[in-house]
Design a protein around this motif. Structure first.
Motif, PDB file in Angstrom:
ATOM      1  N   SER A   8     -15.845   4.122   1.814  1.00  0.00           N
ATOM      2  CA  SER A   8     -14.848   3.766   0.819  1.00  0.00           C
ATOM      3  C   SER A   8     -13.437   3.736   1.363  1.00  0.00           C
ATOM      4  CB  SER A   8     -14.942   4.708  -0.383  1.00  0.00           C
ATOM      5  OG  SER A   8     -16.102   4.421  -1.108  1.00  0.00           O
ATOM      6  N   LYS A   9     -13.283   3.404   2.615  1.00  0.00           N
ATOM      7  CA  LYS A   9     -11.945   3.096   3.097  1.00  0.00           C
ATOM      8  C   LYS A   9     -11.689   1.662   2.662  1.00  0.00           C
ATOM      9  CE  LYS A   9      -8.929   2.599   7.038  1.00  0.00           C
ATOM     10  NZ  LYS A   9      -8.781   2.595   8.501  1.00  0.00           N
ATOM     11  N   LEU A  10     -11.046   1.525   1.532  1.00  0.00           N
ATOM     12  CA  LEU A  10     -10.873   0.227   0.912  1.00  0.00           C
ATOM     13  C   LEU A  10      -9.490  -0.341   1.160  1.00  0.00           C
ATOM     14  CD1 LEU A  10     -12.488   1.000  -2.552  1.00  0.00           C
ATOM     15  CD2 LEU A  10     -13.559  -0.063  -0.567  1.00  0.00           C
ATOM     16  N   THR A  11      -9.452  -1.604   1.495  1.00  0.00           N
ATOM     17  CA  THR A  11      -8.191  -2.329   1.582  1.00  0.00           C
ATOM     18  C   THR A  11      -8.148  -3.279   0.396  1.00  0.00           C
ATOM     19  OG1 THR A  11      -8.183  -2.175   3.986  1.00  0.00           O
ATOM     20  CG2 THR A  11      -6.729  -3.811   2.982  1.00  0.00           C
ATOM     21  N   PHE A  12      -7.145  -3.137  -0.430  1.00  0.00           N
ATOM     22  CA  PHE A  12      -7.062  -3.884  -1.676  1.00  0.00           C
ATOM     23  C   PHE A  12      -6.245  -5.154  -1.533  1.00  0.00           C
ATOM     24  CE2 PHE A  12      -8.865  -1.365  -5.135  1.00  0.00           C
ATOM     25  CZ  PHE A  12      -9.103  -0.169  -4.490  1.00  0.00           C
ATOM     26  N   GLY A  13      -6.611  -6.136  -2.320  1.00  0.00           N
ATOM     27  CA  GLY A  13      -5.780  -7.304  -2.490  1.00  0.00           C
ATOM     28  C   GLY A  13      -4.624  -6.977  -3.427  1.00  0.00           C
ATOM     29  N   THR A  14      -3.728  -7.932  -3.598  1.00  0.00           N
ATOM     30  CA  THR A  14      -2.533  -7.706  -4.411  1.00  0.00           C
ATOM     31  C   THR A  14      -2.836  -7.714  -5.907  1.00  0.00           C
ATOM     32  OG1 THR A  14      -2.088 -10.060  -4.177  1.00  0.00           O
ATOM     33  CG2 THR A  14      -0.839  -8.569  -2.768  1.00  0.00           C
ATOM     34  N   GLY A  15      -4.014  -8.166  -6.262  1.00  0.00           N
ATOM     35  CA  GLY A  15      -4.381  -8.196  -7.674  1.00  0.00           C
ATOM     36  C   GLY A  15      -4.065  -9.540  -8.310  1.00  0.00           C
ATOM     37  N   THR A  16      -4.845  -9.875  -9.310  1.00  0.00           N
ATOM     38  CA  THR A  16      -4.615 -11.065 -10.125  1.00  0.00           C
ATOM     39  C   THR A  16      -4.463 -10.623 -11.561  1.00  0.00           C
ATOM     40  OG1 THR A  16      -5.914 -12.527  -8.692  1.00  0.00           O
ATOM     41  CG2 THR A  16      -5.587 -13.231 -10.979  1.00  0.00           C
ATOM     42  N   ARG A  17      -3.286 -10.888 -12.110  1.00  0.00           N
ATOM     43  CA  ARG A  17      -3.073 -10.510 -13.505  1.00  0.00           C
ATOM     44  C   ARG A  17      -3.555 -11.647 -14.392  1.00  0.00           C
ATOM     45  NH1 ARG A  17       0.879  -9.602 -17.721  1.00  0.00           N
ATOM     46  NH2 ARG A  17       2.587 -10.749 -16.759  1.00  0.00           N
ATOM     47  N   LEU A  18      -4.569 -11.359 -15.161  1.00  0.00           N
ATOM     48  CA  LEU A  18      -5.169 -12.357 -16.035  1.00  0.00           C
ATOM     49  C   LEU A  18      -4.696 -12.133 -17.465  1.00  0.00           C
ATOM     50  CD1 LEU A  18      -7.276 -14.593 -16.683  1.00  0.00           C
ATOM     51  CD2 LEU A  18      -8.956 -12.764 -16.942  1.00  0.00           C
ATOM     52  N   GLN A  19      -4.217 -13.204 -18.059  1.00  0.00           N
ATOM     53  CA  GLN A  19      -3.805 -13.157 -19.465  1.00  0.00           C
ATOM     54  C   GLN A  19      -4.584 -14.234 -20.207  1.00  0.00           C
ATOM     55  OE1 GLN A  19       0.299 -14.498 -20.659  1.00  0.00           O
ATOM     56  NE2 GLN A  19       0.499 -12.324 -21.115  1.00  0.00           N
ATOM     57  N   VAL A  20      -5.380 -13.812 -21.152  1.00  0.00           N
ATOM     58  CA  VAL A  20      -6.162 -14.757 -21.948  1.00  0.00           C
ATOM     59  C   VAL A  20      -5.496 -14.907 -23.297  1.00  0.00           C
ATOM     60  CG1 VAL A  20      -8.405 -15.310 -22.948  1.00  0.00           C
ATOM     61  CG2 VAL A  20      -8.271 -14.063 -20.770  1.00  0.00           C
ATOM     62  N   THR A  21      -5.112 -16.141 -23.595  1.00  0.00           N
ATOM     63  CA  THR A  21      -4.396 -16.384 -24.840  1.00  0.00           C
ATOM     64  C   THR A  21      -5.300 -17.061 -25.853  1.00  0.00           C
ATOM     65  OG1 THR A  21      -3.613 -18.493 -23.970  1.00  0.00           O
ATOM     66  CG2 THR A  21      -2.201 -16.584 -23.652  1.00  0.00           C
ATOM     67  N   LEU A  22      -4.952 -16.886 -27.104  1.00  0.00           N
ATOM     68  CA  LEU A  22      -5.765 -17.454 -28.190  1.00  0.00           C
ATOM     69  C   LEU A  22      -5.571 -18.970 -28.272  1.00  0.00           C
ATOM     70  CD1 LEU A  22      -5.088 -14.704 -30.852  1.00  0.00           C
ATOM     71  CD2 LEU A  22      -7.183 -15.059 -29.524  1.00  0.00           C
TER      72      LEU A  22
END
Lengths: 115, 111
Positions: free
Chosen positions: B97-111
């Motif tokens: 579990s020596k994990l290298t993370f990505g920067t992340g993707t912020r997901l916004q689901v709109t109606l």
């Protein structure tokens, strides 16, 4: 609930203070980790402990001092921090040992603000 | 040094639409993890991908891994508002579990 508990959840400290973050897991895991999550940056691995022994120090400044008294508890001692150390500090654990390739389980994090 | 890149960094999508988040990494690894993080909350494990060609599905999310291309995808089918969160991929190297993370993707689901 992941089974990994961090306290406190929020901490505000001055640059001359000394404080400690605590992490506890009762999952029977043998590896524990500290990660730092700053705004707009990837999670950064800080320290890794396997069976209470530190196996990784990712070039972390000495003002951060980890302690792992047993496989269930992990501390991060803080002293003379800088404002740029303000971040979310996440603790994680994983089974390790012969059980490889499993995911790490994260605590809720401690939101640290250095003033 | 291992680099993990995600794109897009931010994704706004309408409910009912499909989309894919990409995760590229720079060195050989056969362990790829996807996590979800809600605001102010911890990271929740979604998928563990351990071999080339691995595909896993949970509800409206499906993750795949191509170790030769050093690429993982997270596909969202018929998005719903509850999927709004930040999604991270992480690559495992060395110890489990020596994990290298990505920067992340912020997901916004709109109606």
């Amino acid at each position: 609930e992941t089974g990994v508990t961090q306290t406190p959840r929020h901490l505000v400290m001055g640059m001359t203070n000394k404080k400690s973050l605590k992490c506890e897991q009762h999952l029977g895991h043998n590896a524990m980790y500290w990660y730092k999550q700053s705004a707009k940056k990837p999670l950064e691995l800080m320290f890794v402990y396997n069976f209470k022994e530190q196996t990784e120090n990712n070039s972390v400044p000495s003002r951060f001092s980890p302690e792992c008294p047993n496989s269930s508890h992990l501390f991060l001692h803080l002293h003379t921090l800088q404002p740029e150390d303000s971040a979310l500090y996440l603790c994680a654990s994983s089974p390790q040992g012969v059980v490889l390739n499993t995911e790490a389980f994260f605590g809720q994090g401690t939101r640290l603000t250095v003033v | 040094e291992l680099k993990v890149e995600q794109n897009p960094l931010f994704l706004s999508m309408q409910e009912g639409k499909n989309y894919t988040i990409y995760c590229n990494y720079s060195t050989t690894s056969d362990r790829l993890y996807w996590y979800r993080q809600d605001p102010g909350k911890s990271l929740e494990s979604l998928f563990v991908l351990l071999s080339n060609g691995a595909v896993k599905q949970e509800g409206r999310l499906m993750a795949s891994l191509d170790t030769k291309a050093r690429l993982s995808t997270l596909h969202i089918t018929a998005a719903v508002h509850d999927l709004s969160a930040t999604y991270f991929c992480a690559v495992g190297t060395g110890t489990a579990s020596k994990l290298t993370f990505g920067t992340g993707t912020r997901l916004q689901v709109t109606l």
